[in-house]
Design an enzyme around this catalytic site. Structure first.
Site, PDB file in Angstrom:
ATOM      1  N   CYS A 100       1.333 -24.356   8.299  1.00 15.03           N
ATOM      2  CA  CYS A 100       2.411 -23.396   8.614  1.00 15.03           C
ATOM      3  C   CYS A 100       2.053 -22.571   9.860  1.00 15.03           C
ATOM      4  O   CYS A 100       0.875 -22.356  10.161  1.00 15.03           O
ATOM      5  CB  CYS A 100       2.603 -22.430   7.456  1.00 15.03           C
ATOM      6  SG  CYS A 100       3.191 -23.190   5.945  1.00 15.03           S
ATOM      7  N   THR A 129       0.818  -1.210   0.000  1.00 16.64           N
ATOM      8  CA  THR A 129       0.000   0.000   0.000  1.00 16.64           C
ATOM      9  C   THR A 129       0.856   1.266   0.000  1.00 16.64           C
ATOM     10  O   THR A 129       0.598   2.199  -0.757  1.00 16.64           O
ATOM     11  CB  THR A 129      -0.908   0.023   1.258  1.00 16.64           C
ATOM     12  OG1 THR A 129      -1.562  -1.243   1.358  1.00 16.64           O
ATOM     13  CG2 THR A 129      -1.939   1.121   1.180  1.00 16.64           C
ATOM     14  N   ASN A 130       1.863   1.313   0.878  1.00 13.63           N
ATOM     15  CA  ASN A 130       2.659   2.525   1.032  1.00 13.63           C
ATOM     16  C   ASN A 130       4.151   2.276   0.871  1.00 13.63           C
ATOM     17  O   ASN A 130       4.641   1.198   1.192  1.00 13.63           O
ATOM     18  CB  ASN A 130       2.449   3.133   2.431  1.00 13.63           C
ATOM     19  CG  ASN A 130       1.043   3.672   2.607  1.00 13.63           C
ATOM     20  OD1 ASN A 130       0.541   4.417   1.773  1.00 13.63           O
ATOM     21  ND2 ASN A 130       0.394   3.281   3.697  1.00 13.63           N
ATOM     22  N   ASP A 153      11.789  -7.510   4.312  1.00 13.91           N
ATOM     23  CA  ASP A 153      11.315  -6.521   5.293  1.00 13.91           C
ATOM     24  C   ASP A 153      11.359  -7.027   6.738  1.00 13.91           C
ATOM     25  O   ASP A 153      11.743  -6.276   7.649  1.00 13.91           O
ATOM     26  CB  ASP A 153       9.907  -6.025   4.924  1.00 13.91           C
ATOM     27  CG  ASP A 153       8.870  -7.134   4.854  1.00 13.91           C
ATOM     28  OD1 ASP A 153       9.249  -8.330   4.816  1.00 13.91           O
ATOM     29  OD2 ASP A 153       7.667  -6.809   4.844  1.00 13.91           O
ATOM     30  N   GLY A 183       8.862 -10.665   0.826  1.00 16.69           N
ATOM     31  CA  GLY A 183       8.981 -11.686  -0.202  1.00 16.69           C
ATOM     32  C   GLY A 183      10.307 -12.410  -0.187  1.00 16.69           C
ATOM     33  O   GLY A 183      11.093 -12.283   0.743  1.00 16.69           O
ATOM     34  N   GLU A 222      12.215 -17.574   6.924  1.00 12.63           N
ATOM     35  CA  GLU A 222      10.775 -17.602   6.622  1.00 12.63           C
ATOM     36  C   GLU A 222      10.051 -18.365   7.732  1.00 12.63           C
ATOM     37  O   GLU A 222       9.495 -19.443   7.518  1.00 12.63           O
ATOM     38  CB  GLU A 222      10.529 -18.240   5.251  1.00 12.63           C
ATOM     39  CG  GLU A 222      10.993 -17.392   4.087  1.00 12.63           C
ATOM     40  CD  GLU A 222      10.150 -16.132   3.893  1.00 12.63           C
ATOM     41  OE1 GLU A 222       9.029 -16.066   4.439  1.00 12.63           O
ATOM     42  OE2 GLU A 222      10.622 -15.221   3.205  1.00 12.63           O
TER      43      GLU A 222
HETATM   44 ZN   LIG Z   1       3.096 -21.436   4.461  1.00 17.78          ZN
END
Ligand SMILES: [Zn+2]
Length: 312
Positions: A179, A12-13, A111, A71, A159
């Site tokens: 997950c 969004t920003n 991030d 990502g 992750e």
């Molecule tokens: Zn997953």
């Protein structure tokens, strides 16, 4: 004194902070990402946002820029392999494109990794050499700080949202089942509540307009469904954290993100599960801390990444 720019590119920003190498934020600017404009459109927005802060602060030379994006990334090359928030971004060498347009050294990272690095510099992880960080937002992200620096492999890694808790669990957005994210993210807390409400479970929750904050307030009032879902999140987090601490031999975990505001609703079950699942004899040394920098952590972390790489 050196000056750094830290960027957080969300769906969004785009948020940019001008920060000194001592960690003081001098200026801040936020603008729309306009992700629907595609790769080139978003890159134009990034360059414009950087130039807004440069023109507002003409006397401040910028030594380096750090950029955080959600990502899968290849941080050494500055390639964005995939970003859930940026449609059309696939194997984009953002570093190369930006370097052509800006004569300033640039580093790009995941991030959540930068949130961990921000906390290491100025927040709950200050003066702690090794820790893991989990950020509980719409999804669940993570970062590993080792000897005061980010630990990454060929890809950004960490992750933690996709640590497997339950092999036969719910189908996650990543295409796998069970997950951590399917228990401890805002999106899934809401989804699970909706499912139970649809099945007729009594609750004070309102089916329309459900959010994690409302669920926390309901849990505080003794709503059994909300209490149950936060405890389930705490249980999943406890398993995930125990696995990570057992592997790494670290003793500190920091938890942040919007869902962590429901701390009281999940921390008891988290700690109980963590203690049950830890292998080690250092139970008394294990600390579960709350993050301190809020939604500015990623911007500070981006600046710290640039600072560390510049060696200043
Ligand atoms: Zn997953």
């Amino acid at each position: 004194m050196a000056n750094l720019l830290g960027l957080d590119i969300g769906g969004t920003n785009i948020r940019v902070g001008l920060v000194t190498d001592k960690g003081e934020m001098l200026d801040f600017y936020k603008t729309r990402t306009e992700a629907e404009r595609g790769v080139e459109g978003v890159i134009d927005r990034i360059v414009d946002a950087i130039n807004v802060l440069r023109s507002r602060n003409p006397n401040r030379q910028i030594s380096g820029i750090g950029i955080g994006i959600a990502g899968i990334l290849r941080p050494k090359e500055g390639i964005v392999c995939f970003s859930p928030n940026l449609p059309g971004w696939k194997d984009i060498n953002l570093h190369k494109i930006l370097r052509k347009r800006l004569e300033i050294p640039i580093w790009i990272e995941n991030d959540a990794n930068l949130i961990a690095l921000g906390e290491a510099w100025l927040g709950a992880g200050k003066d702690i050499e090794n820790f893991i960080l989990l950020t509980l937002g719409t999804g669940v992200g993570g970062g590993i700080v080792y000897k005061g620096r980010l630990f990454t492999g060929e890809t950004s890694g960490a992750e933690m949202g996709h640590l497997k808790i339950e092999p036969e669990g719910e189908l996650c957005l990543c295409g796998r089942r069970g997950c951590l994210e399917t228990y401890a993210s805002a999106a899934w807390l809401i989804r699970r509540a909706e499912k139970r409400l649809d099945a007729g479970m009594p609750s004070i929750l309102d089916r329309s307009g459900l959010d994690a904050k409302g669920m926390f307030l309901a849990a505080r009032q003794g709503d059994i469904l909300s209490e149950h879902l936060f405890r389930k999140a705490g249980w999943a987090l406890g398993i995930a954290i125990a696995n990570l601490l057992n592997i790494l031999g670290f003793t500190t975990v920091i938890i942040g993100g919007g869902v962590s505001n429901a701390w009281d609703a999940f921390i008891g079950t988290l700690k109980y599960t963590l203690m049950s699942e830890l292998l080690s004899v250092f139970y008394s040394e294990v600390r579960v801390l709350r993050s301190r920098l809020g939604d500015m952590a990623g911007i500070f972390g981006a600046c710290y990444l640039a600072k560390q790489n510049l060696g200043i």
